[in-house]
Design a protein around this motif. Structure first.
Motif, short mmCIF file in Angstrom:
data_model
loop_
_atom_site.label_atom_id
_atom_site.label_comp_id
_atom_site.label_asym_id
_atom_site.label_seq_id
_atom_site.Cartn_x
_atom_site.Cartn_y
_atom_site.Cartn_z
N LEU A 222 44.64 60.72 14.63
CA LEU A 222 44.21 59.34 14.84
C LEU A 222 43.31 58.82 13.73
CD1 LEU A 222 43.48 59.31 18.68
CD2 LEU A 222 45.49 58.43 17.48
N THR A 223 43.14 59.58 12.67
CA THR A 223 42.28 59.14 11.58
C THR A 223 43.01 58.16 10.67
OG1 THR A 223 42.97 60.96 10.13
CG2 THR A 223 41.06 61.36 11.58
N TRP A 224 42.23 57.40 9.91
CA TRP A 224 42.81 56.49 8.92
C TRP A 224 43.61 57.28 7.89
CZ3 TRP A 224 44.05 51.66 7.73
CH2 TRP A 224 44.22 51.29 6.39
N THR A 225 43.12 58.44 7.52
CA THR A 225 43.83 59.27 6.54
C THR A 225 45.23 59.63 7.04
OG1 THR A 225 41.75 60.20 5.72
CG2 THR A 225 43.76 61.46 5.27
N ALA A 226 45.33 60.01 8.31
CA ALA A 226 46.64 60.35 8.87
C ALA A 226 47.53 59.11 8.95
CB ALA A 226 46.48 60.98 10.25
N PHE A 227 46.95 57.98 9.33
CA PHE A 227 47.70 56.73 9.40
C PHE A 227 48.28 56.38 8.03
CE2 PHE A 227 47.51 52.11 8.62
CZ PHE A 227 48.54 51.72 9.46
N LYS A 228 47.44 56.42 7.00
CA LYS A 228 47.90 56.12 5.64
C LYS A 228 49.04 57.03 5.23
CE LYS A 228 44.19 56.67 3.30
NZ LYS A 228 43.31 56.85 2.11
N ALA A 229 48.90 58.32 5.50
CA ALA A 229 49.93 59.28 5.10
C ALA A 229 51.26 58.96 5.78
CB ALA A 229 49.49 60.70 5.46
N ARG A 230 51.22 58.56 7.04
CA ARG A 230 52.46 58.20 7.76
C ARG A 230 53.10 56.96 7.15
NH1 ARG A 230 52.43 53.82 11.51
NH2 ARG A 230 50.92 54.77 12.91
N VAL A 231 52.29 55.94 6.83
CA VAL A 231 52.83 54.72 6.23
C VAL A 231 53.46 55.01 4.87
CG1 VAL A 231 52.23 52.46 5.26
CG2 VAL A 231 51.28 53.18 7.47
N ILE A 232 52.78 55.81 4.07
CA ILE A 232 53.30 56.10 2.72
C ILE A 232 54.59 56.90 2.81
CG2 ILE A 232 52.80 57.20 0.51
CD1 ILE A 232 51.32 54.49 1.24
N ARG A 233 54.72 57.76 3.81
CA ARG A 233 56.00 58.44 4.01
C ARG A 233 57.10 57.41 4.26
NH1 ARG A 233 52.95 61.97 7.24
NH2 ARG A 233 53.76 61.02 9.16
N GLY A 234 56.79 56.39 5.04
CA GLY A 234 57.76 55.33 5.29
C GLY A 234 58.11 54.56 4.04
N VAL A 235 57.10 54.26 3.23
CA VAL A 235 57.35 53.55 1.96
C VAL A 235 58.23 54.39 1.05
CG1 VAL A 235 56.27 52.63 -0.13
CG2 VAL A 235 55.23 52.20 2.10
N GLU A 236 57.96 55.67 0.98
CA GLU A 236 58.77 56.55 0.14
C GLU A 236 60.21 56.62 0.64
OE1 GLU A 236 56.46 60.09 0.33
OE2 GLU A 236 55.13 59.50 -1.33
N THR A 237 60.39 56.56 1.97
CA THR A 237 61.74 56.50 2.52
C THR A 237 62.45 55.23 2.10
OG1 THR A 237 61.11 57.83 4.45
CG2 THR A 237 63.06 56.45 4.68
N LEU A 238 61.74 54.11 2.13
CA LEU A 238 62.32 52.84 1.68
C LEU A 238 62.71 52.91 0.21
CD1 LEU A 238 59.86 50.26 3.32
CD2 LEU A 238 62.19 50.76 4.02
N MET A 239 61.84 53.45 -0.60
CA MET A 239 62.13 53.54 -2.03
C MET A 239 63.35 54.41 -2.29
SD MET A 239 58.18 53.95 -3.32
CE MET A 239 58.61 54.38 -5.01
N ALA A 240 63.44 55.53 -1.58
CA ALA A 240 64.56 56.45 -1.78
C ALA A 240 65.88 55.81 -1.36
CB ALA A 240 64.33 57.74 -1.00
N ARG A 241 65.85 55.01 -0.28
CA ARG A 241 67.09 54.45 0.25
C ARG A 241 67.48 53.13 -0.39
NH1 ARG A 241 68.67 54.25 6.67
NH2 ARG A 241 70.75 53.35 6.42
N TYR A 242 66.46 52.32 -0.74
CA TYR A 242 66.75 50.95 -1.19
C TYR A 242 66.15 50.65 -2.56
CZ TYR A 242 67.62 50.39 3.84
OH TYR A 242 68.07 50.51 5.13
N GLY A 243 65.94 51.64 -3.38
CA GLY A 243 65.20 51.46 -4.62
C GLY A 243 65.97 50.90 -5.79
N ARG A 244 67.14 50.37 -5.58
CA ARG A 244 67.89 49.82 -6.72
C ARG A 244 68.68 48.58 -6.29
NH1 ARG A 244 69.15 52.10 -11.45
NH2 ARG A 244 68.60 54.18 -10.68
N GLY A 245 68.27 47.41 -6.81
CA GLY A 245 69.03 46.17 -6.64
C GLY A 245 69.16 45.66 -5.23
N LYS A 246 68.14 45.89 -4.38
CA LYS A 246 68.22 45.47 -2.98
C LYS A 246 67.09 44.49 -2.64
CE LYS A 246 71.56 48.43 -1.96
NZ LYS A 246 72.94 47.97 -1.62
N ASN A 247 67.37 43.62 -1.68
CA ASN A 247 66.34 42.80 -1.04
C ASN A 247 66.18 43.30 0.40
OD1 ASN A 247 65.78 41.12 -3.20
ND2 ASN A 247 67.24 39.55 -2.57
N VAL A 248 64.98 43.72 0.74
CA VAL A 248 64.75 44.35 2.05
C VAL A 248 63.56 43.69 2.74
CG1 VAL A 248 64.25 46.50 3.26
CG2 VAL A 248 65.67 46.53 1.19
#
Length: 236
Positions: free
Chosen positions: A141-167
């Motif tokens: 429940l810490t901010w550190t854990a929250f940030k880590a979860r969000v950044i995992r999501g961002v990295e997933t977005l980058m991996a899946r949609y990182g070229r020529g996409k509007n998301v």
């Protein structure tokens, strides 16, 4: 390079039994957003929606409009990493601690459900205490854990949609500010202060490839500014 449009949900139902539902103002904000994007001929390859009800409700006018146009339409995906932090638990755990430390905080705690200004003062104090790590919450429940979860999501977005996409990514202020913090290397306290500036129904843009991400704009909301009633510009 792709563009990720992070959209904060419309105004939720402050003070109601079901906070996680758009208020009438939030519903209007969502419709104005969808109308603006469509009139601007903006198209999306994918629409990603956080798991909270207010995320889905905010995305619904845009999703409905895209589907009514026919064709294949954008991909619709739920992304659990873009959930908001559990502020109710944080408040429940830290308010008793901070009430015992400050008479002014104790007064605001007594008014938090009836006075928006008192709630705002209390909420800001608790959130700054939380991100500062001065508490004994479980690690998840810490901010550190929250940030880590969000950044995992961002990295997933980058991996899946990182070229020529509007998301489009419908989420909350917390994930938006955590992403900004990562991109701009802000302190935890500065990230929370950024969070408080994110308008309901606003849009923040990031440009990304599979390997890197950068901020392109922050807190756009011309669809709200053009409305005759300026009270539809809300922060909570």
């Amino acid at each position: 390079m792709s563009i990720l449009y992070f959209i904060r949900h419309g105004q939720a139902s402050f003070g109601k039994s079901d906070y996680d539902s758009l208020s009438p103002v939030g519903e209007l904000q969502s419709r104005l957003l969808a109308d603006y994007l469509l009139s601007s001929h903006m198209t999306f390859d994918a629409i990603l929606v956080g798991p909270q009800q207010r995320h889905r409700q905010t995305a619904r006018p845009l999703i409905d409009a895209c589907q009514e146009k026919g064709g294949t339409g954008p991909e619709i995906v739920e992304i659990p990493e873009m959930a908001e932090y559990d502020f109710t638990t944080v408040l429940r755990e830290l308010i008793p601690v901070m009430t015992a430390e400050s008479e002014a905080f104790n007064r605001d705690a007594g008014l938090m459900f009836t006075d928006r200004k008192a709630f705002q003062r209390l909420f800001e104090a608790v959130m700054l205490r939380w991100v500062g790590g001065d508490h004994h919450l479980p690690a998840e429940l810490t901010w550190t854990a929250f940030k880590a979860r969000v950044i995992r999501g961002v990295e997933t977005l980058m991996a899946r949609y990182g070229r020529g996409k509007n998301v489009a990514v419908f989420t909350s202020g917390g994930p938006i500010s955590a992403t900004i913090q990562e991109v701009l290397r802000l302190s935890d306290a500065m990230a929370m202060q950024v969070n408080w500036q994110v308008v309901n129904g606003s849009m923040t843009r990031f440009k990304c490839t599979h390997e890197k991400i950068m901020m392109a704009s922050f807190n756009e909301y011309p669809w709200l500014e053009m409305h005759a009633d300026r009270e539809i510009i809300t922060y909570r």
